[in-house]
Design a protein around this motif. Structure first.
Motif, PDB file in Angstrom:
ATOM      1  N   ASN A   1       0.837  -1.206   0.000  1.00 40.12           N
ATOM      2  CA  ASN A   1       0.000   0.000   0.000  1.00 40.12           C
ATOM      3  C   ASN A   1       0.870   1.254   0.000  1.00 40.12           C
ATOM      4  OD1 ASN A   1      -1.352   2.260   1.773  1.00 40.12           O
ATOM      5  ND2 ASN A   1      -3.049   1.108   0.888  1.00 40.12           N
ATOM      6  N   SER A   2       1.883   1.268   0.863  1.00 38.42           N
ATOM      7  CA  SER A   2       2.734   2.448   0.999  1.00 38.42           C
ATOM      8  C   SER A   2       3.628   2.652  -0.217  1.00 38.42           C
ATOM      9  CB  SER A   2       3.588   2.330   2.266  1.00 38.42           C
ATOM     10  OG  SER A   2       2.764   2.279   3.415  1.00 38.42           O
ATOM     11  N   ILE A   3       4.158   1.559  -0.759  1.00 42.49           N
ATOM     12  CA  ILE A   3       4.997   1.668  -1.953  1.00 42.49           C
ATOM     13  C   ILE A   3       4.174   2.190  -3.131  1.00 42.49           C
ATOM     14  CG2 ILE A   3       6.310   0.363  -3.672  1.00 42.49           C
ATOM     15  CD1 ILE A   3       7.183  -1.511  -1.394  1.00 42.49           C
ATOM     16  N   ALA A   4       2.964   1.641  -3.283  1.00 35.68           N
ATOM     17  CA  ALA A   4       2.090   2.080  -4.377  1.00 35.68           C
ATOM     18  C   ALA A   4       1.710   3.543  -4.221  1.00 35.68           C
ATOM     19  CB  ALA A   4       0.831   1.209  -4.417  1.00 35.68           C
ATOM     20  N   ASN A   5       1.392   3.963  -2.980  1.00 35.19           N
ATOM     21  CA  ASN A   5       1.036   5.364  -2.745  1.00 35.19           C
ATOM     22  C   ASN A   5       2.223   6.293  -2.975  1.00 35.19           C
ATOM     23  OD1 ASN A   5      -1.687   5.128  -2.153  1.00 35.19           O
ATOM     24  ND2 ASN A   5      -1.320   4.644  -0.004  1.00 35.19           N
TER      25      ASN A   5
ATOM     26  N   VAL B   1       4.343  10.568  -7.256  1.00 30.96           N
ATOM     27  CA  VAL B   1       5.253  11.204  -8.221  1.00 30.96           C
ATOM     28  C   VAL B   1       4.852  10.907  -9.668  1.00 30.96           C
ATOM     29  CG1 VAL B   1       7.242  11.304  -6.682  1.00 30.96           C
ATOM     30  CG2 VAL B   1       6.833   9.233  -8.001  1.00 30.96           C
ATOM     31  N   VAL B   2       4.032   9.881  -9.857  1.00 30.79           N
ATOM     32  CA  VAL B   2       3.590   9.513 -11.205  1.00 30.79           C
ATOM     33  C   VAL B   2       2.092   9.259 -11.192  1.00 30.79           C
ATOM     34  CG1 VAL B   2       3.792   7.829 -13.074  1.00 30.79           C
ATOM     35  CG2 VAL B   2       5.813   8.465 -11.773  1.00 30.79           C
ATOM     36  N   ASP B   3       1.397   9.769 -12.176  1.00 28.29           N
ATOM     37  CA  ASP B   3      -0.051   9.565 -12.283  1.00 28.29           C
ATOM     38  C   ASP B   3      -0.308   8.184 -12.874  1.00 28.29           C
ATOM     39  OD1 ASP B   3      -2.757   9.839 -12.339  1.00 28.29           O
ATOM     40  OD2 ASP B   3      -2.821  11.170 -14.087  1.00 28.29           O
ATOM     41  N   ILE B   4      -0.518   7.225 -11.979  1.00 28.92           N
ATOM     42  CA  ILE B   4      -0.677   5.837 -12.407  1.00 28.92           C
ATOM     43  C   ILE B   4      -1.596   5.113 -11.436  1.00 28.92           C
ATOM     44  CG2 ILE B   4       1.305   4.996 -11.084  1.00 28.92           C
ATOM     45  CD1 ILE B   4       1.957   3.094 -13.356  1.00 28.92           C
ATOM     46  N   ASN B   5      -2.279   4.113 -11.921  1.00 31.87           N
ATOM     47  CA  ASN B   5      -3.140   3.297 -11.065  1.00 31.87           C
ATOM     48  C   ASN B   5      -2.258   2.557 -10.060  1.00 31.87           C
ATOM     49  OD1 ASN B   5      -4.803   1.191  -9.977  1.00 31.87           O
ATOM     50  ND2 ASN B   5      -6.174   1.448 -11.724  1.00 31.87           N
ATOM     51  N   PRO B   6      -2.508   2.700  -8.740  1.00 33.11           N
ATOM     52  CA  PRO B   6      -1.640   2.077  -7.722  1.00 33.11           C
ATOM     53  C   PRO B   6      -1.556   0.560  -7.817  1.00 33.11           C
ATOM     54  CG  PRO B   6      -3.691   2.866  -6.753  1.00 33.11           C
ATOM     55  CD  PRO B   6      -3.632   3.432  -8.140  1.00 33.11           C
ATOM     56  N   ILE B   7      -2.494  -0.054  -8.505  1.00 30.32           N
ATOM     57  CA  ILE B   7      -2.470  -1.509  -8.607  1.00 30.32           C
ATOM     58  C   ILE B   7      -1.289  -1.996  -9.447  1.00 30.32           C
ATOM     59  CG2 ILE B   7      -3.842  -1.900 -10.716  1.00 30.32           C
ATOM     60  CD1 ILE B   7      -5.417  -4.004  -9.077  1.00 30.32           C
TER      61      ILE B   7
ATOM     62  N   GLY C   1       0.587   9.549   6.487  1.00 30.27           N
ATOM     63  CA  GLY C   1       1.334   8.467   5.870  1.00 30.27           C
ATOM     64  C   GLY C   1       2.487   8.941   5.020  1.00 30.27           C
ATOM     65  N   ILE C   2       2.737   8.192   3.939  1.00 31.71           N
ATOM     66  CA  ILE C   2       3.898   8.469   3.097  1.00 31.71           C
ATOM     67  C   ILE C   2       3.769   9.808   2.389  1.00 31.71           C
ATOM     68  CG2 ILE C   2       3.081   7.413   0.943  1.00 31.71           C
ATOM     69  CD1 ILE C   2       6.566   7.004   2.549  1.00 31.71           C
ATOM     70  N   LEU C   3       2.553  10.263   2.150  1.00 31.17           N
ATOM     71  CA  LEU C   3       2.349  11.557   1.484  1.00 31.17           C
ATOM     72  C   LEU C   3       2.833  12.707   2.359  1.00 31.17           C
ATOM     73  CD1 LEU C   3      -1.187  11.022  -0.132  1.00 31.17           C
ATOM     74  CD2 LEU C   3       1.081  10.784  -1.192  1.00 31.17           C
TER      75      LEU C   3
ATOM     76  N   ALA D   1      13.154   5.418  -1.248  1.00 27.77           N
ATOM     77  CA  ALA D   1      13.370   4.972   0.130  1.00 27.77           C
ATOM     78  C   ALA D   1      12.240   4.048   0.562  1.00 27.77           C
ATOM     79  CB  ALA D   1      13.449   6.176   1.068  1.00 27.77           C
ATOM     80  N   MET D   2      11.000   4.444   0.233  1.00 32.20           N
ATOM     81  CA  MET D   2       9.850   3.628   0.602  1.00 32.20           C
ATOM     82  C   MET D   2       9.883   2.291  -0.126  1.00 32.20           C
ATOM     83  SD  MET D   2       7.183   3.527   2.525  1.00 32.20           S
ATOM     84  CE  MET D   2       7.483   1.776   2.754  1.00 32.20           C
ATOM     85  N   PHE D   3      10.326   2.319  -1.377  1.00 26.79           N
ATOM     86  CA  PHE D   3      10.400   1.077  -2.132  1.00 26.79           C
ATOM     87  C   PHE D   3      11.399   0.117  -1.501  1.00 26.79           C
ATOM     88  CE2 PHE D   3      12.431  -1.588  -5.358  1.00 26.79           C
ATOM     89  CZ  PHE D   3      11.322  -2.278  -5.835  1.00 26.79           C
TER      90      PHE D   3
END
Length: 477
Positions: A163-167, A172-178, A327-329, A350-352
């Motif tokens: 969840n955190s990596i996807a968020n 930074v990129v407009d992409i579906n988190p899935i 959160g990460i934001l 870093a989160m990744f």
């Protein structure tokens, strides 16, 4: 869902938090403040743990793997959430959790080493389930806590990582988190399928690198905001006991919120009390359980005192707590305010890395406890777990973060309570092993060795110089 929030808030604020700190204080006093007295020795232990005893997994390698599990979301998202919920005062309680958590981690690891078992492949397995079964002679409770680990850490906490990596990526990129969720899951399974040795090798490579880079960036933020340090630390101490703070925020905080979020997220950042790291440290092939116990203490110190404090300073010094983000934001907002778009990308990487190594460890914990439950029949349960987990992790990348936190706090709260009580009941063995270690040092042996073939439950605990089985002692008398 609201009832879960209410239950977890009450548990952590009124039961778990006080239990964890109280037991940590008790162990600290009974062992003579080892996290302070032997702090330098603990660091020196890392040097002699670079290679495993008799070719097994090294103590340093398993420390890196354990750190990989500790340094993930808890050190980034956990700190951000603690500040958002409890204000600057939460950081003080995170420090307290680390100070007493160091000795709790020491106890867990020593017991994990003392009660570990070797599987048919020559690998060591250990942790709470093993010392509860063998030390407390309570197999039903051991199976129960194993199931809780599978769901609480192997699934719920693992879900926080994706969840955190996807968020962080969508920040930074407009992409579906899935999409990033799927990529992370594939990479994680490629590593875990390789077993414990591959996990240790990957963690040993990634963890030191990511700690150095992340801390360097935070140090830069601290240096350019150096004049705010007295104000920030004043706010942390004042908010911890009064609920008031010189640092602004979008909501007011209470002392209870600071305590609850600080202890809960502090424990989540270093695993002290939940027994997870003990499973990883039990895999190390070291000469004495106390050596690995010292490494576990260092792990807790690094994750909470160093990394979590660095994260908190970055958020508070930049005034990002007023942004209303969680959160990460929130962390991306802090880094971005100083470094622009580059800051958001740094937080993502870093989160990744942090989240990825934590995910690997969480999956390892899930499989380790399935191994305990099913033993030689573990193949299909573990296969089923991997399939179900892959689906859940992908779905979790699109779920609200507070929903996952609620599940984690509830399950981990129960785990901590059961594990900590078990630690108290088994403390006599930790105390004996600790005395045995330093008795050998007093005799001039600077590299104490423990006989892992001994069943410590049958040892005459009053004889630290030469362990005898109780039956033999009874025959002599």
């Amino acid at each position: 869902m609201q009832i879960i929030y209410t239950i977890t808030d009450w548990l952590w604020a009124n039961v778990i938090g006080y239990t964890l700190l109280g037991v940590g204080l008790y162990f600290t006093i009974k062992l003579g403040f080892p996290q302070i007295k032997h702090f330098i020795r603990a660091f020196s232990t890392m040097k002699k743990s670079l290679k495993g005893d008799e070719g097994g997994l090294s103590g340093f390698g398993t420390l890196m793997a354990a750190l990989g599990g500790q340094l993930g979301t808890g050190s980034l998202v956990g700190v951000s959430s603690a500040l958002f919920i409890g204000g600057p005062g939460a950081i003080f309680w995170m420090w307290m959790t680390a100070l007493f958590g160091m000795i709790v981690s020491f106890n867990e690891t020593v017991l994990g080493q003392a009660f570990r078992v070797k599987d048919k492949d020559g690998n060591y397995e250990g942790g709470p389930a093993y010392y509860i079964e063998k030390g407390l002679r309570n197999k039903p409770l051991a199976i129960l806590i194993s199931l809780l680990y599978v769901f609480g850490i192997g699934i719920a906490i693992a879900s926080i990582q994706t969840n955190s990596i996807a968020n962080a990526f969508t920040g930074v990129v407009d992409i579906n988190p899935i999409i990033p969720g799927i990529i992370v899951v594939i990479l994680a399974f490629l590593v875990t399928i390789g077993g414990m040795k591959r996990l240790v090798n990957v963690s040993t490579f990634i963890v030191p690198f990511m700690v150095f880079v992340y801390f360097s960036v935070v140090l830069y933020i601290v240096m350019i905001n150096f004049t705010y340090i007295p104000t920030i630390f004043g706010a942390i101490f004042e908010s911890a006991f009064t609920g008031k703070s010189a640092v602004g925020g979008v909501v007011g905080w209470t002392v209870a919120e600071a305590f609850r979020s600080g202890v809960a997220r502090g424990m989540f950042s270093n695993d002290a009390g939940n027994g997870a790291a003990a499973m990883m440290h039990a895999s190390a092939d070291v000469k004495h359980p106390v050596d690995q116990g010292f490494l576990a203490m260092i792990g807790t110190f690094i994750t909470t005192i160093i990394i979590c404090t660095a994260t908190a300073l970055a958020i508070l010094m930049t005034g990002s707590l007023e942004s209303g983000q969680d959160g990460i934001l929130l962390l991306q907002t802090a880094f971005g305010s100083v470094l622009g778009n580059l800051g958001s990308w740094i937080v993502f990487f870093a989160m990744f890395l942090f989240g990825f190594t934590t995910l690997l460890a969480d999956m390892r914990y899930g499989e380790s406890n399935l191994t305990y439950i099913f033993r030689d029949k573990k193949k299909y349960p573990i296969l089923s777990y991997r399939v179900v987990l892959a689906v859940i992790l992908v779905i979790a990348s699109t779920v609200e973060l507070n929903v996952i936190w609620a599940a984690v706090d509830l399950i981990i709260g129960i785990i901590v309570f059961v594990n900590v009580i078990s630690l108290v009941l088994l403390f006599k063995y930790v105390k004996y092993i600790y005395r045995h270690y330093f008795r050998q040092i007093e005799k001039g042996n600077d590299n104490p060795r423990w006989n892992y073939d001994l069943d410590i439950t049958k040892i005459n605990l009053s004889d630290v110089d030469e362990p005898h089985y109780k039956e033999e002692t009874e025959k002599i008398s």
